[in-house]
Design a protein around this motif. Structure first.
Motif, mmCIF file in Angstrom:
data_model
loop_
_atom_site.group_PDB
_atom_site.id
_atom_site.type_symbol
_atom_site.label_atom_id
_atom_site.label_comp_id
_atom_site.label_asym_id
_atom_site.label_seq_id
_atom_site.Cartn_x
_atom_site.Cartn_y
_atom_site.Cartn_z
ATOM 1 N N MET A 1 0.830 -1.186 0.000
ATOM 2 C CA MET A 1 0.000 0.000 0.000
ATOM 3 C C MET A 1 0.876 1.251 0.000
ATOM 4 N N THR A 2 0.266 2.377 -0.210
ATOM 5 C CA THR A 2 1.057 3.587 -0.344
ATOM 6 C C THR A 2 1.713 3.992 0.964
ATOM 7 N N GLU A 3 1.089 3.644 2.091
ATOM 8 C CA GLU A 3 1.673 3.983 3.377
ATOM 9 C C GLU A 3 2.925 3.156 3.613
ATOM 10 N N HIS A 4 4.022 3.810 4.070
ATOM 11 C CA HIS A 4 5.247 3.089 4.387
ATOM 12 C C HIS A 4 5.053 2.400 5.718
ATOM 13 N N ARG A 5 4.973 1.087 5.733
ATOM 14 C CA ARG A 5 4.539 0.350 6.903
ATOM 15 C C ARG A 5 5.709 -0.066 7.785
ATOM 16 N N GLN A 6 6.518 0.881 8.180
ATOM 17 C CA GLN A 6 7.558 0.643 9.153
ATOM 18 C C GLN A 6 7.575 1.788 10.147
ATOM 19 N N GLY A 7 7.941 1.470 11.368
ATOM 20 C CA GLY A 7 8.087 2.501 12.370
ATOM 21 C C GLY A 7 9.489 3.059 12.343
ATOM 22 N N ALA A 8 9.761 3.999 13.239
ATOM 23 C CA ALA A 8 11.094 4.553 13.349
ATOM 24 C C ALA A 8 12.075 3.454 13.702
ATOM 25 N N GLY B 1 13.231 1.281 11.843
ATOM 26 C CA GLY B 1 12.983 0.054 11.104
ATOM 27 C C GLY B 1 12.036 -0.911 11.780
ATOM 28 N N GLY B 2 11.336 -0.515 12.831
ATOM 29 C CA GLY B 2 10.421 -1.415 13.521
ATOM 30 C C GLY B 2 9.174 -1.660 12.692
ATOM 31 N N GLN B 3 8.905 -2.912 12.323
ATOM 32 C CA GLN B 3 7.760 -3.222 11.498
ATOM 33 C C GLN B 3 6.465 -3.029 12.281
ATOM 34 N N TYR B 4 5.449 -2.480 11.629
ATOM 35 C CA TYR B 4 4.168 -2.257 12.295
ATOM 36 C C TYR B 4 3.499 -3.575 12.649
ATOM 37 N N PHE B 5 3.874 -4.687 11.970
ATOM 38 C CA PHE B 5 3.252 -5.968 12.284
ATOM 39 C C PHE B 5 4.090 -6.803 13.250
ATOM 40 N N ALA B 6 5.063 -6.190 13.917
ATOM 41 C CA ALA B 6 5.785 -6.864 14.989
ATOM 42 C C ALA B 6 4.954 -6.810 16.266
ATOM 43 N N PRO B 7 4.945 -7.869 17.073
ATOM 44 C CA PRO B 7 4.169 -7.840 18.323
ATOM 45 C C PRO B 7 4.594 -6.712 19.255
ATOM 46 N N PRO C 1 -2.817 -6.614 6.207
ATOM 47 C CA PRO C 1 -1.368 -6.347 6.117
ATOM 48 C C PRO C 1 -0.728 -7.094 4.956
ATOM 49 N N ILE C 2 -0.856 -6.549 3.776
ATOM 50 C CA ILE C 2 -0.355 -7.202 2.566
ATOM 51 C C ILE C 2 1.142 -7.505 2.667
ATOM 52 N N ARG C 3 1.891 -6.626 3.308
ATOM 53 C CA ARG C 3 3.347 -6.756 3.293
ATOM 54 C C ARG C 3 3.883 -7.826 4.245
ATOM 55 N N VAL C 4 3.006 -8.540 4.936
ATOM 56 C CA VAL C 4 3.502 -9.679 5.721
ATOM 57 C C VAL C 4 3.899 -10.835 4.816
ATOM 58 N N GLY C 5 3.533 -10.780 3.545
ATOM 59 C CA GLY C 5 3.817 -11.857 2.608
ATOM 60 C C GLY C 5 2.568 -12.654 2.297
ATOM 61 N N LYS C 6 2.539 -13.237 1.095
ATOM 62 C CA LYS C 6 1.336 -13.899 0.611
ATOM 63 C C LYS C 6 0.912 -15.061 1.503
ATOM 64 N N ASP C 7 1.853 -15.921 1.885
ATOM 65 C CA ASP C 7 1.483 -17.097 2.685
ATOM 66 C C ASP C 7 0.894 -16.694 4.029
ATOM 67 N N GLU C 8 1.547 -15.741 4.698
ATOM 68 C CA GLU C 8 1.048 -15.305 5.997
ATOM 69 C C GLU C 8 -0.291 -14.591 5.859
ATOM 70 N N LEU C 9 -0.445 -13.780 4.808
ATOM 71 C CA LEU C 9 -1.721 -13.106 4.562
ATOM 72 C C LEU C 9 -2.835 -14.125 4.353
ATOM 73 N N HIS C 10 -2.568 -15.141 3.545
ATOM 74 C CA HIS C 10 -3.582 -16.171 3.292
ATOM 75 C C HIS C 10 -3.968 -16.885 4.579
ATOM 76 N N GLN D 1 -4.785 -2.600 -2.376
ATOM 77 C CA GLN D 1 -4.310 -1.814 -3.505
ATOM 78 C C GLN D 1 -4.229 -2.692 -4.756
ATOM 79 N N LYS D 2 -4.640 -2.149 -5.891
ATOM 80 C CA LYS D 2 -4.665 -2.927 -7.129
ATOM 81 C C LYS D 2 -3.293 -3.477 -7.485
ATOM 82 N N ASN D 3 -2.255 -2.625 -7.394
ATOM 83 C CA ASN D 3 -0.935 -3.089 -7.821
ATOM 84 C C ASN D 3 -0.235 -3.952 -6.775
ATOM 85 N N LEU D 4 -0.923 -4.236 -5.667
ATOM 86 C CA LEU D 4 -0.388 -5.178 -4.681
ATOM 87 C C LEU D 4 -1.227 -6.453 -4.610
ATOM 88 N N GLY D 5 -1.967 -6.725 -5.684
ATOM 89 C CA GLY D 5 -2.570 -8.045 -5.812
ATOM 90 C C GLY D 5 -4.052 -8.157 -5.540
#
Length: 237
Positions: free
Chosen positions: A1-8, A10-16, A140-149, A170-174
């Motif tokens: 998606m257009t939003e950059h999904r990382q915190g300051a 480099g902390g990923q927003y999908f980290a616990p 959270p598309i950016r977790v990867g296809k397998d994890e998203l599924h 987002q269309k260009n993200l699948g």
């Protein structure tokens, strides 16, 4: 998606437990006509603004049922769940996120706004036999296809009979490949199609069309059938 999904840092927003510094900030937002102030922080999705995809879902998702059990899957700081709770005070809004900071922020925002019908929990705290009349998600598309599924198949089958889910992707993200995959994975008891398209995003509609006797919630399910994808508009708004 257009939003950059990382915190300051480099902390990923999908980290616990995000490793970014927890710096709180205030945002003034419009949640489906409800103008309110919320608190956000680093290390959660869309910490500096209301994400465009979330805005598209808020604009294009149809009116929710007046009551029932709703789920916000991947809540972030809570825009979808807060909007649902404001719009439907008689419903119970369950919201889940792997990010502990996101859950804490959503709880705090719900208390500040005065929304007692919000339940911000971990996956383990959602009652095992609870079904949902509505699911909204900016997944959270950016977790990867397998994890998203895996994530989607853990929750979408918990829709009640005539329950619906709306996902913004987002269309260009699948988005256009995710739609037929969902139909195949969920099987003939569901109908999956494009509900709307706007600003480079698809809103995907999933509807459960057959009863689930072992996990019915009662009379809270919404009646009807999903919108025929052939009758939806494809132009960007």
């Amino acid at each position: 998606m257009t939003e950059h999904r990382q915190g300051a840092h480099g902390g990923q927003y999908f980290a616990p437990a995000p490793d970014s510094e927890d710096i709180r900030r205030r945002l003034n937002v419009d949640l489906r006509g409800h103008h309110t102030q919320v608190e956000t922080s680093n290390g959660v999705f869309s910490a500096h603004r209301l994400d465009l995809g979330t805005s598209v879902l808020l604009k294009h998702a149809p009116e929710p049922p007046h009551r029932g059990s709703f789920l916000d899957l991947g809540c972030g700081w809570g825009p979808l769940s807060l909007a649902l709770a404001l719009e439907r005070p008689e419903a119970t809004i369950w919201l889940w996120d792997v990010n502990e900071r996101a859950l804490e922020l959503t709880r705090r925002n719900a208390r500040t706004i005065g929304l007692p019908n919000v339940r911000a929990v971990t996956a383990q705290d959602v009652p095992e036999k609870l079904g949902f009349d509505l699911i909204w998600s900016n997944p959270p598309i950016r977790v990867g296809k397998d994890e998203l599924h895996r994530l989607l198949m853990a929750w979408l089958p918990r829709l009640n009979h005539n329950g619906r889910a709306y996902l913004v992707v987002q269309k260009n993200l699948g988005a256009d490949s995710l739609t037929p995959w969902l139909q195949t994975a969920l099987g003939p008891t569901f109908m999956v199609g494009k509900h709307s398209s706007s600003k480079g995003y698809r809103v995907i509609e999933i509807a459960r069309t057959t009863p689930v006797p072992a996990r019915q919630n009662g009379d809270d399910a919404r009646e009807g059938t999903p919108q025929d994808p052939s009758r939806t508009e494809d132009g960007d708004a």
